[in-house]
Design a protein around this motif. Structure first.
Motif, PDB file in Angstrom:
ATOM      1  N   ILE A 194       0.909  -1.178  -0.063  1.00 46.27           N
ATOM      2  CA  ILE A 194       0.146   0.301   0.180  1.00 46.27           C
ATOM      3  C   ILE A 194       1.630   1.182   0.219  1.00 46.27           C
ATOM      4  N   VAL A 195       2.127   1.412   1.327  1.00 44.43           N
ATOM      5  CA  VAL A 195       3.754   2.168   0.287  1.00 44.43           C
ATOM      6  C   VAL A 195       3.170   2.537  -0.872  1.00 44.43           C
ATOM      7  N   ALA A 196       4.290   1.722  -1.100  1.00 51.17           N
ATOM      8  CA  ALA A 196       4.540   1.838  -2.804  1.00 51.17           C
ATOM      9  C   ALA A 196       3.082   2.007  -3.620  1.00 51.17           C
ATOM     10  N   LEU A 197       1.877   1.670  -3.334  1.00 51.87           N
ATOM     11  CA  LEU A 197       0.725   2.192  -4.335  1.00 51.87           C
ATOM     12  C   LEU A 197       0.626   4.017  -3.624  1.00 51.87           C
ATOM     13  N   ILE A 198       0.568   4.028  -2.706  1.00 51.84           N
ATOM     14  CA  ILE A 198      -0.273   5.641  -2.435  1.00 51.84           C
ATOM     15  C   ILE A 198       1.073   6.285  -2.898  1.00 51.84           C
ATOM     16  N   GLY A 199       2.453   5.463  -2.929  1.00 50.12           N
ATOM     17  CA  GLY A 199       3.438   6.644  -3.036  1.00 50.12           C
ATOM     18  C   GLY A 199       3.477   7.089  -4.710  1.00 50.12           C
ATOM     19  N   ALA A 200       3.847   5.548  -5.527  1.00 47.05           N
ATOM     20  CA  ALA A 200       3.013   6.222  -6.854  1.00 47.05           C
ATOM     21  C   ALA A 200       2.251   7.150  -7.420  1.00 47.05           C
ATOM     22  N   VAL A 201       1.119   6.431  -6.795  1.00 46.10           N
ATOM     23  CA  VAL A 201      -0.444   8.148  -6.935  1.00 46.10           C
ATOM     24  C   VAL A 201       0.262   9.167  -6.716  1.00 46.10           C
ATOM     25  N   ALA A 202       1.013   9.941  -4.966  1.00 45.12           N
ATOM     26  CA  ALA A 202       1.421  10.892  -5.224  1.00 45.12           C
ATOM     27  C   ALA A 202       2.326  11.090  -5.615  1.00 45.12           C
ATOM     28  N   GLY A 203       3.444  10.529  -6.626  1.00 39.38           N
ATOM     29  CA  GLY A 203       4.422  10.923  -7.873  1.00 39.38           C
ATOM     30  C   GLY A 203       3.516  11.173  -8.959  1.00 39.38           C
ATOM     31  N   THR A 204       2.716  10.141  -9.127  1.00 42.03           N
ATOM     32  CA  THR A 204       1.882  10.841 -10.115  1.00 42.03           C
ATOM     33  C   THR A 204       1.173  11.974 -10.452  1.00 42.03           C
ATOM     34  N   PHE A 205       0.733  12.203  -9.170  1.00 39.38           N
ATOM     35  CA  PHE A 205      -0.554  13.349  -8.976  1.00 39.38           C
ATOM     36  C   PHE A 205       0.519  14.884  -9.110  1.00 39.38           C
ATOM     37  N   ILE A 206       1.662  14.724  -7.772  1.00 43.85           N
ATOM     38  CA  ILE A 206       2.348  15.654  -7.871  1.00 43.85           C
ATOM     39  C   ILE A 206       3.538  16.115  -8.171  1.00 43.85           C
ATOM     40  N   VAL A 207       4.559  15.166  -9.502  1.00 42.95           N
ATOM     41  CA  VAL A 207       5.427  14.667  -9.906  1.00 42.95           C
ATOM     42  C   VAL A 207       5.162  15.113 -11.681  1.00 42.95           C
ATOM     43  N   LYS A 208       3.908  14.308 -12.307  1.00 42.91           N
ATOM     44  CA  LYS A 208       4.021  14.825 -13.070  1.00 42.91           C
ATOM     45  C   LYS A 208       2.543  15.645 -13.854  1.00 42.91           C
ATOM     46  N   TRP A 209       1.491  15.019 -12.940  1.00 43.61           N
ATOM     47  CA  TRP A 209       0.435  15.892 -13.025  1.00 43.61           C
ATOM     48  C   TRP A 209       0.526  17.518 -12.787  1.00 43.61           C
ATOM     49  N   GLU A 210       0.929  17.784 -11.630  1.00 40.86           N
ATOM     50  CA  GLU A 210       1.960  18.785 -11.364  1.00 40.86           C
ATOM     51  C   GLU A 210       0.329  19.789 -10.616  1.00 40.86           C
ATOM     52  N   MET A 211       0.041  18.623 -10.100  1.00 43.37           N
ATOM     53  CA  MET A 211      -1.117  18.517  -9.053  1.00 43.37           C
ATOM     54  C   MET A 211      -1.070  19.928  -8.032  1.00 43.37           C
TER      55      MET A 211
END
Length: 391
Positions: free
Chosen positions: A76-93
């Motif tokens: 779950i740590v890996a999954l939420i980390g992946a989601v956080a990376g996508t939202f914050i870094v890739k999508w610049e949310m």
């Protein structure tokens, strides 16, 4: 003398922690490799093991329900980390929106697992083992097998910075650290005295005044020493504030609320708990939803600390959390354990990791030592229960 023995028995792991810390200090100094209590090392110890404290707090509630565990927390740590990376870094949310969404996704993961465990009666071991595979797979799919980095400074400051700030002078840093340490000691003394007064008012047995004062003096001395060392370094890690909030909330929840006592009752005797009218399915469901939520919190801390989101994140985190709980005095049969004990267990694991790393002990031998320590903690629990039954 009897009360002193009882106090020492209740604080066995705390005494063991002090002995282990002293042993590592002697070994590290003898090897000429600095000090376990170097200011920078103390700050690093807090930051490196912050995720263990968070996960161990949630894992404790799972164990209390009857020796159940959650094997999926690392994934779950890996999954939420992946989601956080996508939202914050890739999508610049917006980072605040991203954090909220990550926590909500963590809750949804908990709802999924809690439903199968509580209402379909899938054994927690099997259900969370499936979750371990599912969430790790999804994390790898989201990241496409690559690592996302770096995270923006606006996000990192909440998990990797120090108080009162990098621009503050050494005098200000030390003053703030000592003041915060003194406030923590004052709060501890006030809560302890208030608890004693409540017990006396209700006619319950209370701790001897001498033992209580001695315990408070020792704990306050340790608190002030830690904050003094932090003051000599960069100040108070911001993640320590988060840990304090988590520990306080769950300590209060488990000791002062009806819902918290229901968890202990469930682990003590499930049949009796059901007959008393407690909705055991709801309790079990809530415990696993909470575990996934805290895993999401730990994920946000981890991606901040590593400044990256990787498919391999969270590997073996469940073992650290489970080990911390059992080392901290949680019973393998459920119904026994405290948040404070889980925190002590997490610190114990952190000191073992840190001390052995400083001494340059091979990583494989480190695993052997941690495995033996965990086995010893469980054996101690089993033997103690047998002795109590024979009396």
């Amino acid at each position: 003398m009897t009360k002193l023995k009882d106090t020492l028995k209740k604080n066995t792991m705390l005494v063991a922690l002090i002995i282990v810390m002293a042993l590592f200090q002697v070994l590290i100094m003898s090897a000429g490799k600095g000090s376990l209590f170097a200011p920078t090392n103390v700050a690093n110890l807090i930051m490196q093991n912050s995720y263990v404290v968070i996960l161990a707090t949630g894992m404790l509630l799972c164990i209390l329900t009857g020796g159940n565990i959650d094997l999926s927390v690392g994934s779950i740590v890996a999954l939420i980390g992946a989601v956080a990376g996508t939202f914050i870094v890739k999508w610049e949310m917006n980072i605040y929106l991203a954090i909220v969404l990550c926590l909500v996704i963590g809750l949804l993961v908990g709802v999924w697992q809690g439903f199968w465990i509580a209402y379909v009666n899938i054994p927690p071991f099997i259900c969370t083992l499936c979750g371990m595979l599912i969430w790790r797979g999804l994390a790898t799919i989201i990241l496409d097998g690559t690592t996302i980095s770096p995270f923006p400074e606006e996000y990192l400051k909440y998990f990797t910075s120090y108080l009162p700030g990098a621009d503050a002078s050494k005098t200000v840093i030390m003053s703030v650290s000592l003041i915060v340490g003194a406030l923590c000691c004052a709060a501890l003394v006030a809560v302890t005295l208030f608890g004693q007064m409540q017990k006396k008012r209700k006619g319950y047995a209370t701790e001897a005044a001498g033992l209580m004062i001695g315990r408070l003096v020792v704990i306050c001395a340790v608190i002030m020493a830690v904050f003094y060392l932090l003051g000599q370094s960069k100040g108070i890690p911001t993640v320590l504030v988060l840990l304090a909030v988590v520990v306080f909330i769950y300590q209060y929840f488990t000791t002062r609320t009806v819902s918290g006592r229901h968890i202990y009752a469930l682990g003590g005797n499930m049949k009796a708990t059901q007959l008393s009218g407690i909705d055991t399915k709801k309790v079990m469901f809530g415990v696993y939803v909470n575990m996934a939520f805290l895993s999401a919190v730990a994920a946000l801390v981890c991606v901040g600390r590593f400044n990256s989101a990787a498919p391999s994140a969270g590997t073996n985190y469940e073992m650290d959390a489970i080990g911390s709980c059992f080392i901290g005095g949680a019973s393998a049969y459920g119904g026994v354990g405290t948040v404070g004990g889980a925190v002590i267990g997490a610190i114990f694991m952190g000191v073992l990791n840190n001390g052995m790393s400083i001494l340059g002990i091979d990583a494989n031998w480190q695993k052997v030592v941690k495995g033996l320590v965990l086995l010893g903690a469980v054996v101690f629990d089993v033997v103690s229960k047998k002795q109590n039954k024979s009396r």
